[in-house]
Design an enzyme around this catalytic site. Structure first.
Site, PDB file in Angstrom:
ATOM      1  N   ASP A  78      -4.830   1.199   2.927  1.00 25.95           N
ATOM      2  CA  ASP A  78      -3.375   1.262   2.771  1.00 25.95           C
ATOM      3  C   ASP A  78      -2.770   2.120   3.869  1.00 25.95           C
ATOM      4  OD1 ASP A  78      -3.417  -0.242   0.422  1.00 25.95           O
ATOM      5  OD2 ASP A  78      -1.983   1.068  -0.587  1.00 25.95           O
TER       6      ASP A  78
ATOM      7  N   LYS B  83     -18.280  11.418   2.113  1.00 24.38           N
ATOM      8  CA  LYS B  83     -17.994  12.799   1.709  1.00 24.38           C
ATOM      9  C   LYS B  83     -19.352  13.475   1.477  1.00 24.38           C
ATOM     10  CE  LYS B  83     -15.075  16.081   0.635  1.00 24.38           C
ATOM     11  NZ  LYS B  83     -14.189  16.731   1.630  1.00 24.38           N
TER      12      LYS B  83
ATOM     13  N   TYR C 127     -15.565   2.226  -8.851  1.00 23.73           N
ATOM     14  CA  TYR C 127     -14.952   1.038  -9.437  1.00 23.73           C
ATOM     15  C   TYR C 127     -15.851   0.375 -10.480  1.00 23.73           C
ATOM     16  CZ  TYR C 127     -10.884   0.571  -6.336  1.00 23.73           C
ATOM     17  OH  TYR C 127      -9.693   0.732  -5.696  1.00 23.73           O
TER      18      TYR C 127
ATOM     19  N   ASP D 130     -11.734  13.070   4.304  1.00 22.16           N
ATOM     20  CA  ASP D 130     -10.483  13.808   4.500  1.00 22.16           C
ATOM     21  C   ASP D 130     -10.118  13.852   5.978  1.00 22.16           C
ATOM     22  OD1 ASP D 130     -12.749  15.395   4.854  1.00 22.16           O
ATOM     23  OD2 ASP D 130     -11.876  17.199   3.978  1.00 22.16           O
TER      24      ASP D 130
ATOM     25  N   ASP E 223     -10.315   1.701  -0.192  1.00 26.28           N
ATOM     26  CA  ASP E 223      -9.046   1.335  -0.822  1.00 26.28           C
ATOM     27  C   ASP E 223      -7.929   2.207  -0.261  1.00 26.28           C
ATOM     28  OD1 ASP E 223      -7.252   0.174  -2.724  1.00 26.28           O
ATOM     29  OD2 ASP E 223      -7.454   1.993  -3.928  1.00 26.28           O
TER      30      ASP E 223
END
Ligand code: IPM
Ligand code: MG
Length: 358
Positions: free
Chosen positions: A253, A193, A142, A225, A249
């Site tokens: 959701d 990751k 970001y 993942d 982020d």
């Protein structure tokens, strides 16, 4: 109670409608339950661009620095999507997060038992769900530099961003997660990751180091993942999830939907001193703006988080949360959380019901 200054930023789309209901709740607490606060109003996002030429205008910046806490609706909409990138509403949100150093984003995903049927997962998988996602909010892709769209020697264009995390940034968000876990089930799962990315390799190393200061909290690691899969396979295995800006982020959701509706979830973005910006995690929903059907509960619950974290008023926060529970018990539902056989109420009726239950 010391006097508090709250800045209200209604924003765009459904923002003003849902903020109006949360403001009614705060006004009721002020008039009837001893909340000592002044509400001030400002512009952020698309309307700020229209009226003041910037998504995070200087006037708002001054108000934001002066406030003890900020309540935000949502920003963005199709009207502003084709503007130059620095003028887009989302930039205003990122700018205020960066400017106030709101690095710790707390996104609780709690299933209100009354809404189990609204979840996209089977009720037994989500009954009792109570996860806290701690998302780092000032770093990662970001904000990493360099970033941009450049033209290569062969004339082809390339978009690029930089994923970067400093040790100090990882250290401070990890501490927020461990401290939060101490008030819950004492389990932290760090998501990265690290099998592919150096930024994640360092993330994991620093989180391990911080964990030594919290021997009473159990630490686990998951690759992002796998974490996404586990969230929809067996979400109740999680207590506190801590992760970087982009993974947080996406995962928040996903976690939101487990609880029945993204219209139910509040969030807090905190600096190191307890100042915070509070907003529902759903967006500005331009498709339903102005129709009076948006669910104001995520915003009302964000106001409760504001009372708890920035104003240090846990009793008032609980009063609001209990009122929301009562309203759900009474069977009131906005259209996003209705089940078969229920009639949906509008935004204002839902807000009025919460006031009545206060
Ligand atoms: C969120 C939103 C924002 C983000 C957007 C609107 C910039 O999706 O708060 O999760 O990506 O952080
Ligand atoms: Mg998001």
């Amino acid at each position: 109670m010391p006097h508090h200054q709250i800045l209200v930023l209604p924003g765009d789309g459904i923002g003003p409608e849902i903020i109006a209901e949360a403001v009614k709740v705060l006004e009721c607490l002020r008039q009837e339950h001893g909340l000592d606060a002044t509400l001030d109003y400002g512009l952020l996002g698309g309307r700020a661009v229209d009226e003041l030429g910037s998504p995070y205008p200087e006037a708002t910046r001054r108000q934001a620095h002066a406030a003890d806490a900020i309540l935000l609706g949502a920003v963005g909409g199709p009207k502003w999507e084709s503007l130059d990138r620095p003028l887009r509403p989302e930039r205003g949100l990122l700018a205020i997060r960066a400017d106030l150093q709101l690095f710790a984003n707390l996104r609780p995903a709690i299933l209100h038992p009354q809404l189990a049927a609204a979840s996209s997962l089977k009720p037994e998988l989500v009954a009792g769900l109570d996860i806290l996602i701690v998302r780092e909010l000032n770093g990662d892709l970001y904000f990493g530099q360099p970033r941009g769209i450049r033209t290569l020697e062969n004339g082809e264009r390339e978009g690029f961003n930089t994923m970067a995390y400093r040790e100090s940034e990882i250290d401070r968000i990890a501490r927020v997660a461990f401290e939060a876990a101490r008030k819950r089930q004492r389990r932290v799962c760090s998501v990265d990751k690290a099998n592919v990315l150096e930024a994640s390799e360092l993330w994991r190393e620093v989180v391990e180091r911080v964990a030594k200061d919290y021997p009473d909290v159990a630490l686990a690691h998951l690759y992002v993942d796998n974490a996404a899969m586990q969230l929809v396979r067996a979400p109740k295995q999680f207590d506190v999830l801590v992760t970087g800006n982009l993974f947080g982020d996406i995962l928040s959701d996903c976690a939101a939907m487990l609880t029945g509706s993204i219209g139910m979830l509040p969030s807090a973005s905190l600096d190191a001193y307890g100042k915070g910006l509070y907003e529902p995690i759903h967006g500005s929903a331009p498709d339903i703006a102005g129709k009076g059907i948006a669910n104001p509960l995520a915003t009302i619950l964000s106001a409760a988080m504001l009372l708890r974290y920035s104003l240090n008023q846990p009793a008032l926060a609980e009063r609001v949360e209990t009122a929301v529970g009562r309203v759900l018990n009474q069977g009131l539902r906005t259209v996003d959380i209705t089940a078969t056989g229920m009639t949906a109420v509008g935004t204002q009726a839902m807000g009025d019901a919460v006031i009545a239950a206060l």
